[in-house]
Design an enzyme around this catalytic site. Sequence first.
Site, PDB file in Angstrom:
ATOM      1  N   GLY A 185      79.123 -43.709  20.062  1.00 59.74           N
ATOM      2  CA  GLY A 185      78.748 -43.498  21.458  1.00 59.74           C
ATOM      3  C   GLY A 185      77.253 -43.340  21.639  1.00 59.74           C
ATOM      4  O   GLY A 185      76.797 -42.681  22.577  1.00 59.74           O
TER       5      GLY A 185
ATOM      6  N   GLY B  99      74.609 -39.876  24.605  1.00 61.41           N
ATOM      7  CA  GLY B  99      74.369 -40.470  23.296  1.00 61.41           C
ATOM      8  C   GLY B  99      72.962 -40.985  23.130  1.00 61.41           C
ATOM      9  O   GLY B  99      72.357 -40.865  22.047  1.00 61.41           O
TER      10      GLY B  99
ATOM     11  N   LYS C  10      89.489 -32.324  24.596  1.00 64.37           N
ATOM     12  CA  LYS C  10      88.559 -31.641  23.696  1.00 64.37           C
ATOM     13  C   LYS C  10      89.270 -30.542  22.907  1.00 64.37           C
ATOM     14  O   LYS C  10      88.947 -30.304  21.729  1.00 64.37           O
ATOM     15  CB  LYS C  10      87.386 -31.060  24.479  1.00 64.37           C
TER      16      LYS C  10
ATOM     17  N   ARG D  16      89.401 -30.033  18.818  1.00 68.19           N
ATOM     18  CA  ARG D  16      89.112 -28.785  18.094  1.00 68.19           C
ATOM     19  C   ARG D  16      90.274 -28.406  17.184  1.00 68.19           C
ATOM     20  O   ARG D  16      90.070 -27.982  16.038  1.00 68.19           O
ATOM     21  CB  ARG D  16      88.835 -27.647  19.075  1.00 68.19           C
TER      22      ARG D  16
ATOM     23  N   THR E 142      74.818 -45.183  22.680  1.00 71.51           N
ATOM     24  CA  THR E 142      74.080 -45.742  23.813  1.00 71.51           C
ATOM     25  C   THR E 142      74.590 -45.228  25.157  1.00 71.51           C
ATOM     26  O   THR E 142      74.184 -45.739  26.201  1.00 71.51           O
ATOM     27  CB  THR E 142      74.153 -47.284  23.804  1.00 71.51           C
ATOM     28  N   GLY E 143      75.455 -44.219  25.146  1.00 67.77           N
ATOM     29  CA  GLY E 143      75.980 -43.663  26.381  1.00 67.77           C
ATOM     30  C   GLY E 143      75.013 -42.678  27.020  1.00 67.77           C
ATOM     31  O   GLY E 143      73.878 -42.495  26.558  1.00 67.77           O
TER      32      GLY E 143
END
Length: 320
Positions: free
Chosen positions: A12, A18, A135, A139, A14-15
């Site tokens: 990621g 990122g 997320k 985790r 180029t986000g």
Amino acid sequence: MSSGTRNIILFGATGLIGEHITNAVLDNASDFGKIAVFTSSGTASSKSDEINALKTRGVEVIVGDLSLDQDVNAAFDAGFDTVVSCLGRPVIQAQLKLVELADKHTKVKRFVPSEYGTDIEYGPQSAQEIPHQQKLKVRAALKNVKDLEYTYVVTGPYGDADRGLFLSAAPVENEASGTFDVKRKRAVLLGDGERRISLTTMRDVGKLVVAALKHPEAAKNRALRVNSFTATPREIVAEFEKQTGGESWDVSYTSLEKLKEMERQAHKEGNPRAGPLTLRRIWTEGGTLYEHRDNGAIGMENSVDSLQSAVGRAIQVQTT
């Protein structure tokens, strides 16, 4: 050079976030060894200028399909010890496969998931929040692996003026969800405007990730709660007023109850604004305030943006 990190592969890269993390890693390239980005063929084509710029800075570009085990395995086989994920919210679940595959590669020792933003384990209610679910699964996966160390870099919302971020000018029709509109000198503050919020500029997110990589023992298997600055919405608008000539802005408020109603309605309608509204409600409730921040643990106590510098950059973004 960090004893914990030498060769880094970024996903990621180029986000939105990122780009900032990748730039920070490259700005500190002398502290590391090999640096690579894993990108899709579509991104390599549509963002060819960005990809070529990375190559000129010495980045190895690995083109593959994130959904194909063989492509990811081939990338991990190239000798990386640290994975830094910058994947955006729509593809957060892809990290589950990345974690599984990384754990099977003996050379991969550290995994930094795409956590940048709200602390998803802030309190008991956090586990129920809709935007946190993917997320939380990541985790859980990291806690169950055998051979991977991990670090959650928790930054709070981004203190920038790019579209949709905390210091941005919202479209007029959506300003009730919060706005700092430089051209109109108009602000809509959430809640009563007096509850403090912890913010981190995207530039600082990159710097803080690099600092975590350079301090492996301080960052090992934990959430690092870091930020640029903490301020109330009233303090933020006062700084905007100061830096735009000293005139008072037109300021109004969206109460917490009104914000909750907007959130409920958006979820009911399946409106894509539902997730961002939930996050703004969490921030307004104080969900970014911690007992202490961990900047000092990774040598970043005095190396981050201030309210003044963040507002200055926000004004520049909105007026150029």
